[in-house]
Every structure is written in C-alpha cells, then in structure tokens.
Write a protein that holds these residues in place. Structure first.
Motif, PDB file in Angstrom:
ATOM      1  N   LEU A 220       0.832  -1.203   0.000  1.00 19.05           N
ATOM      2  CA  LEU A 220       0.000   0.000   0.000  1.00 19.05           C
ATOM      3  C   LEU A 220       0.867   1.254   0.000  1.00 19.05           C
ATOM      4  O   LEU A 220       0.563   2.245  -0.680  1.00 19.05           O
ATOM      5  N   SER A 221       1.950   1.225   0.776  1.00 20.40           N
ATOM      6  CA  SER A 221       2.860   2.361   0.823  1.00 20.40           C
ATOM      7  C   SER A 221       3.509   2.602  -0.535  1.00 20.40           C
ATOM      8  O   SER A 221       3.653   3.755  -0.975  1.00 20.40           O
ATOM      9  N   ALA A 222       3.910   1.510  -1.209  1.00 21.63           N
ATOM     10  CA  ALA A 222       4.530   1.649  -2.529  1.00 21.63           C
ATOM     11  C   ALA A 222       3.530   2.169  -3.556  1.00 21.63           C
ATOM     12  O   ALA A 222       3.884   2.977  -4.427  1.00 21.63           O
ATOM     13  N   PHE A 266       4.650  -7.147  -8.289  1.00 25.42           N
ATOM     14  CA  PHE A 266       3.778  -5.983  -8.239  1.00 25.42           C
ATOM     15  C   PHE A 266       2.370  -6.397  -7.838  1.00 25.42           C
ATOM     16  O   PHE A 266       1.691  -5.725  -7.058  1.00 25.42           O
ATOM     17  N   THR A 267       1.914  -7.500  -8.381  1.00 28.39           N
ATOM     18  CA  THR A 267       0.618  -8.061  -8.011  1.00 28.39           C
ATOM     19  C   THR A 267       0.775  -9.568  -7.941  1.00 28.39           C
ATOM     20  O   THR A 267       1.561 -10.145  -8.711  1.00 28.39           O
ATOM     21  N   PRO A 268       0.117 -10.249  -7.002  1.00 31.39           N
ATOM     22  CA  PRO A 268       0.375 -11.680  -6.812  1.00 31.39           C
ATOM     23  C   PRO A 268      -0.025 -12.516  -8.010  1.00 31.39           C
ATOM     24  O   PRO A 268      -1.009 -12.228  -8.696  1.00 31.39           O
ATOM     25  N   ALA A 269       0.765 -13.567  -8.264  1.00 37.00           N
ATOM     26  CA  ALA A 269       0.446 -14.484  -9.352  1.00 37.00           C
ATOM     27  C   ALA A 269      -0.848 -15.221  -9.065  1.00 37.00           C
ATOM     28  O   ALA A 269      -1.658 -15.466  -9.956  1.00 37.00           O
ATOM     29  N   THR A 278      -7.329 -13.091   3.288  1.00 41.84           N
ATOM     30  CA  THR A 278      -6.474 -11.916   3.162  1.00 41.84           C
ATOM     31  C   THR A 278      -5.338 -11.939   4.183  1.00 41.84           C
ATOM     32  O   THR A 278      -4.253 -11.415   3.933  1.00 41.84           O
ATOM     33  N   LEU A 279      -5.570 -12.568   5.343  1.00 42.93           N
ATOM     34  CA  LEU A 279      -4.549 -12.638   6.382  1.00 42.93           C
ATOM     35  C   LEU A 279      -3.299 -13.362   5.909  1.00 42.93           C
ATOM     36  O   LEU A 279      -2.203 -13.132   6.420  1.00 42.93           O
ATOM     37  N   PHE A 280      -3.474 -14.254   4.935  1.00 44.27           N
ATOM     38  CA  PHE A 280      -2.354 -15.058   4.458  1.00 44.27           C
ATOM     39  C   PHE A 280      -1.762 -14.508   3.163  1.00 44.27           C
ATOM     40  O   PHE A 280      -0.856 -15.096   2.597  1.00 44.27           O
ATOM     41  N   PRO A 285      -6.034  -6.803  -0.980  1.00 43.99           N
ATOM     42  CA  PRO A 285      -6.995  -7.112  -2.042  1.00 43.99           C
ATOM     43  C   PRO A 285      -7.034  -5.983  -3.074  1.00 43.99           C
ATOM     44  O   PRO A 285      -6.815  -4.809  -2.732  1.00 43.99           O
ATOM     45  N   LEU A 286      -7.317  -6.325  -4.305  1.00 47.37           N
ATOM     46  CA  LEU A 286      -7.383  -5.324  -5.365  1.00 47.37           C
ATOM     47  C   LEU A 286      -8.335  -4.181  -5.038  1.00 47.37           C
ATOM     48  O   LEU A 286      -7.980  -3.010  -5.246  1.00 47.37           O
ATOM     49  N   PRO A 287      -9.555  -4.439  -4.512  1.00 45.69           N
ATOM     50  CA  PRO A 287     -10.443  -3.313  -4.186  1.00 45.69           C
ATOM     51  C   PRO A 287      -9.824  -2.335  -3.189  1.00 45.69           C
ATOM     52  O   PRO A 287     -10.030  -1.117  -3.301  1.00 45.69           O
ATOM     53  N   GLN A 288      -9.078  -2.831  -2.223  1.00 46.06           N
ATOM     54  CA  GLN A 288      -8.445  -1.939  -1.243  1.00 46.06           C
ATOM     55  C   GLN A 288      -7.389  -1.069  -1.905  1.00 46.06           C
ATOM     56  O   GLN A 288      -7.289   0.127  -1.609  1.00 46.06           O
TER      57      GLN A 288
END
Length: 303
Positions: A220-222, A266-269, A278-280, A285-288
C-alpha cells in the motif's frame, strides 16, 4: 536510508513500526525460551538460521533473477524500459538500479536487492507487451519505491524469526517421527523436544501472520508513493486492473510455479482471495488498492 522524493506516509509507517515491534517482541520471547530450554544446543539453531538469513540478505538479487529466469539488459537492448527507469530515478532523485527482463508471459514486475547499489528492477516480457508506456511507468514507480525504502532488506530481516521457528519445528517433528518422543528415550529429552516444537510452531504461525501484514502495508505504501511521484494514481489503478484481468488468461500451471515469488511481485500471481484469506496474502486485495488510489486521485484533484 538515502533521501529521495518518494512521499512518506505516517499512517502506514506507524503500522509498519508497530508490526516490527511485535515481531521483535516475539523474537525476544522465543530466544529466551530457547536459552532456558535448550541450554547449550540453542546456538546451533541460531547459527543455521543466521546462515540462511545471510544468504538471503546478500544474494537476494541473484536468487530472484535466477529463479525467474531473468537477464539484465542494456539501454541498447531495451531502450524504452531504460528510458522510463531513467526518468523515474531522476524524478525521485535516487540512484538508477540495474534493469532486467524476465521472459515469461505473466504480466508482472518486481524489484530486489538489499540496497540501491545492489538493486535490480525487473519487468516481464508479458507486462511489456500488455501495458501502455504510462501504465508501465506507474508500475515501475511502485517497484522503485520498494528500492528507495529498502523493503527487501526489511522483509528479509523480519522473516528471520519465521525461518528459525520453522527450522526448529521441522527438526522437532522429524526427531519425533524417528522415535525422539518415545518412552525408551530419556523423558526429559522428549519433553524438551516436544516443548521446543510446540513453541516453534506457535511462533512460526504468529510471525507468518505479522510478516504478511507488514508485506501488505508495504505494498500500500509503494502504491501511494508511486501515485504521488508520477501524479497519476488513475494510471496506476488502470495498470492494476489490467494486470489482474490478464492474470486469468495465464495457464494455472505457470501461475502456481510463480506463486512462491508473490512477495516480490507488483501483483500476486495467485490472489489471496477475500475475508480471512487476506490474512495469508502478501498483497492487499485489489479493491483496497483501488480505493486508496481513488482517494489519492480525489486529494490531488483539490490542488
């Protein structure tokens, strides 16, 4: 940390500091348990885990490039890619990292290296084919933010406790499978092995969740740093949406093979899903991510 023009985020920074503090607290408690329970044997476990940390910390760039079958490219071999990296580094006032391309159809990018001198930013051939230049610039700005903030070094150090706990858990379970907990052996030895295995399992689980939370905060920071540096949060959002949609067209076998490197990407495979899943996940998540970029876009629109 070298000064650069990537904008800080006090909220995310405070959450990352809290997460690191909790990891450190768990680390102190775990080492104290090892000292009390294992007595003379605990240094060996620390030496082995320390060796793994050393290799990961000092050779992360080589390991990542080798694992992704990536190759470094010169400005003559990839002029457009180098031009984008040159512009972003000038904009961010940071040293230029090495540039590489991974020959895979999966649209993605990653950055690795313990510091700016050892850093490398890599784009896949799939992302180079699919994104427009401005979208690619936003993605690479995200990756350069990881370099500027030394995220690879931070995550490597943070993962040390998990590596140590996982190692001791495996050792304890293997010894137990081969009779380490049997009645024929010394009861004290069996009790010690059982206690270390149980404590290591709990510590591994806690550190795993904390490290994943730290990874999500850093993503999120990036995103935020990249959006503010380029001034185009909507372009980064478009790149995120496009890449996530294109992932569905990549063969599942290829995505599963790349899944161990999710923390770099950059985004998970393979997406972590929603809810408890989401905890793992290594990424929000993309919406966030899109919601955050939407807020930044509205904030920039006020000025």
């Amino acid at each position: 940390m070298a000064r650069n023009r990537f904008a800080p985020d006090r909220g995310l920074t405070s959450r990352m500091v809290l997460t690191m503090f909790l990891l450190g607290l768990v680390y102190v408690v775990f080492v104290a348990v090892l000292v009390v329970v294992l007595r003379d044997a605990w240094p060996l476990a620390l030496v082995i885990a320390g060796g793994l940390l050393f290799v990961q910390y000092f050779f992360s760039d080589r390991i990542a490039l080798f694992s992704m079958h990536a190759r470094e490219v010169t400005p003559e071999q990839a002029p457009q890619l180098h031009a984008i990296v040159d512009r972003l580094c000038a904009l961010a006032d940071m040293p230029k990292p090495r540039v590489a391309i991974a020959d895979t159809d999966m649209p993605n990018a990653f950055a690795t290296g313990r510091n700016s001198r050892r850093a490398v930013v890599c784009a896949t051939s799939g992302i180079l084919r699919r994104l427009e230049p401005e979208e690619l610039e936003s993605v690479l700005a995200h990756e350069l933010s990881h370099v500027a903030h030394r995220d690879v070094a931070v995550m490597t150090v943070a993962s040390f406790l998990g590596v140590l706990a996982g190692l001791l858990t495996q050792v304890g379970l293997r010894i137990g499978m081969f009779g380490g907990f049997s009645r024929d052996r010394d009861s004290n030895t069996g009790a010690v092995l059982l206690l270390v295995t149980l404590v290591s399992t709990v510590v591994y689980a806690i550190s795993f969740l904390l490290i994943r939370a730290l990874s999500r905060y850093r993503e999120l920071s990036a995103d935020r740093s990249a959006a503010l540096l380029t001034g185009k949060p909507s372009t980064l959002a478009a790149a995120l949406t496009k890449i996530s949609g294109q992932m569905a067209r990549i063969p599942t076998r290829d995505l599963r093979q790349a899944e161990p490197f999710n923390a770099f990407f950059f985004t998970p495979a393979v997406s972590g899903g929603q809810g408890l899943a989401t905890l793992f996940s290594t990424h929000p998540p993309l919406p966030q991510r899109l919601d955050q970029l939407g807020r930044i876009s509205r904030e920039l629109g006020r000025y």
